[in-house]
Write a protein that holds these residues in place. Structure first.
Motif, PDB file in Angstrom:
ATOM      1  N   SER A 112     -30.514 -10.582  40.812  1.00 37.66           N
ATOM      2  CA  SER A 112     -29.091 -10.596  40.473  1.00 37.66           C
ATOM      3  C   SER A 112     -28.789 -11.750  39.522  1.00 37.66           C
ATOM      4  N   SER A 113     -29.661 -12.767  39.506  1.00 40.29           N
ATOM      5  CA  SER A 113     -29.523 -13.911  38.616  1.00 40.29           C
ATOM      6  C   SER A 113     -30.915 -14.471  38.340  1.00 40.29           C
ATOM      7  N   ASP A 114     -31.265 -14.609  37.067  1.00 37.84           N
ATOM      8  CA  ASP A 114     -32.593 -15.107  36.710  1.00 37.84           C
ATOM      9  C   ASP A 114     -32.517 -16.331  35.809  1.00 37.84           C
ATOM     10  N   GLU A 115     -31.573 -17.222  36.076  1.00 34.89           N
ATOM     11  CA  GLU A 115     -31.488 -18.456  35.307  1.00 34.89           C
ATOM     12  C   GLU A 115     -32.650 -19.368  35.684  1.00 34.89           C
ATOM     13  N   SER A 116     -33.006 -20.284  34.816  1.00 41.04           N
ATOM     14  CA  SER A 116     -34.169 -21.137  35.074  1.00 41.04           C
ATOM     15  C   SER A 116     -33.966 -22.087  36.254  1.00 41.04           C
ATOM     16  N   HIS A 117     -32.720 -22.501  36.541  1.00 41.22           N
ATOM     17  CA  HIS A 117     -32.463 -23.430  37.637  1.00 41.22           C
ATOM     18  C   HIS A 117     -31.783 -22.768  38.834  1.00 41.22           C
ATOM     19  N   HIS A 118     -31.323 -21.533  38.677  1.00 44.32           N
ATOM     20  CA  HIS A 118     -30.621 -20.818  39.751  1.00 44.32           C
ATOM     21  C   HIS A 118     -31.055 -19.357  39.706  1.00 44.32           C
ATOM     22  N   ARG A 119     -31.771 -18.929  40.754  1.00 43.54           N
ATOM     23  CA  ARG A 119     -32.213 -17.537  40.821  1.00 43.54           C
ATOM     24  C   ARG A 119     -31.724 -16.930  42.113  1.00 43.54           C
ATOM     25  N   GLY A 120     -31.412 -15.663  42.030  1.00 40.01           N
ATOM     26  CA  GLY A 120     -30.991 -14.946  43.217  1.00 40.01           C
ATOM     27  C   GLY A 120     -31.339 -13.486  43.101  1.00 40.01           C
ATOM     28  N   GLY A 121     -31.427 -12.849  44.234  1.00 39.86           N
ATOM     29  CA  GLY A 121     -31.715 -11.426  44.273  1.00 39.86           C
ATOM     30  C   GLY A 121     -32.078 -11.005  45.678  1.00 39.86           C
ATOM     31  N   VAL A 122     -32.652  -9.813  45.770  1.00 40.44           N
ATOM     32  CA  VAL A 122     -32.993  -9.244  47.068  1.00 40.44           C
ATOM     33  C   VAL A 122     -34.467  -8.872  47.092  1.00 40.44           C
ATOM     34  N   LEU A 123     -35.156  -9.370  48.110  1.00 43.01           N
ATOM     35  CA  LEU A 123     -36.515  -8.921  48.397  1.00 43.01           C
ATOM     36  C   LEU A 123     -36.393  -7.676  49.256  1.00 43.01           C
ATOM     37  N   VAL A 124     -37.101  -6.628  48.879  1.00 42.53           N
ATOM     38  CA  VAL A 124     -37.052  -5.358  49.593  1.00 42.53           C
ATOM     39  C   VAL A 124     -38.388  -5.167  50.308  1.00 42.53           C
ATOM     40  N   PHE A 125     -38.332  -5.028  51.628  1.00 40.72           N
ATOM     41  CA  PHE A 125     -39.529  -4.826  52.435  1.00 40.72           C
ATOM     42  C   PHE A 125     -39.478  -3.448  53.080  1.00 40.72           C
ATOM     43  N   PRO A 126     -40.636  -2.819  53.269  1.00 41.28           N
ATOM     44  CA  PRO A 126     -40.637  -1.547  53.996  1.00 41.28           C
ATOM     45  C   PRO A 126     -40.170  -1.774  55.433  1.00 41.28           C
ATOM     46  N   ARG A 127     -39.345  -0.863  55.923  1.00 40.88           N
ATOM     47  CA  ARG A 127     -38.862  -0.965  57.301  1.00 40.88           C
ATOM     48  C   ARG A 127     -39.965  -0.448  58.223  1.00 40.88           C
ATOM     49  N   GLU A 128     -40.388  -1.289  59.128  1.00 39.79           N
ATOM     50  CA  GLU A 128     -41.424  -0.916  60.079  1.00 39.79           C
ATOM     51  C   GLU A 128     -40.949  -1.268  61.474  1.00 39.79           C
ATOM     52  N   ALA A 129     -41.491  -0.566  62.446  1.00 45.22           N
ATOM     53  CA  ALA A 129     -41.124  -0.826  63.839  1.00 45.22           C
ATOM     54  C   ALA A 129     -41.887  -2.050  64.334  1.00 45.22           C
ATOM     55  N   PHE A 130     -41.156  -3.103  64.669  1.00 44.95           N
ATOM     56  CA  PHE A 130     -41.764  -4.280  65.268  1.00 44.95           C
ATOM     57  C   PHE A 130     -40.695  -5.040  66.019  1.00 44.95           C
ATOM     58  N   THR A 131     -41.142  -5.864  66.917  1.00 44.88           N
ATOM     59  CA  THR A 131     -40.220  -6.703  67.667  1.00 44.88           C
ATOM     60  C   THR A 131     -40.695  -8.141  67.555  1.00 44.88           C
ATOM     61  N   GLY A 132     -39.839  -9.026  67.935  1.00 40.18           N
ATOM     62  CA  GLY A 132     -40.217 -10.435  67.947  1.00 40.18           C
ATOM     63  C   GLY A 132     -39.844 -11.161  66.673  1.00 40.18           C
TER      64      GLY A 132
END
Length: 155
Positions: A112-132
């Protein structure tokens, strides 16, 4: 009365230890837990990192339409630094999520932002069944940040 004070002090020390369960490898801790416990923050190598689990409210989020919440987990990451270039960090390669069921690598990084000193965004992980508990590890050059949640909020 003294015994009650000692018990209270021990309980308070335990809570402080539990609250500091996330942090970077260089020992700089900064808790930023929201009311629901979805956010963790830490610093390493002059880089401040904040990670927040995004809810699966069914609403498609900008840039995430191809990663529906029923099949993927979304983890918003914001990084700030006053020196260096955060653009040199490939977040899809630098991140991993350790769970009780094993290791998950991100499916994608949606910036969502790729500035050299300020970066932001979303890491997308596969949804898996786990607990803990889950641990997000980010390789930041020569430093590593690890953020720990007892469980993924809302799951």
């Amino acid at each position: 009365m003294l015994r009650g004070d000692l018990i209270m002090a021990a309980m308070l020390a335990g809570l402080v230890t539990l609250a500091c369960s996330s942090g970077g490898s260089d020992g700089e801790l900064s808790e930023s837990n929201g009311d629901d416990g979805s956010t963790r923050a830490a610093s390493a190598g002059g880089i401040d990192v904040e990670a927040t689990w995004l809810g699966s409210d069914g609403e498609p989020r900008e840039g995430l339409a191809e990663y529906p919440s029923g099949r993927f987990l979304w983890l918003q990451v914001i990084m700030d630094t006053h020196s260096g270039d955060l653009g040199s960090i490939d977040l899809a390669e630098a991140a991993e999520l350790r769970t009780g069921a094993g290791l998950l690598e991100p499916e994608a990084w949606v910036a969502s932002s790729d500035e050299s000193h300020h970066r932001g965004g979303v890491l997308v992980f596969p949804r898996e069944a786990f607990t803990g508990s889950v641990t997000l590890s980010l390789e930041l050059g020569e430093e590593k940040v690890e953020l720990v949640w007892e469980r993924i909020p809302g799951n």
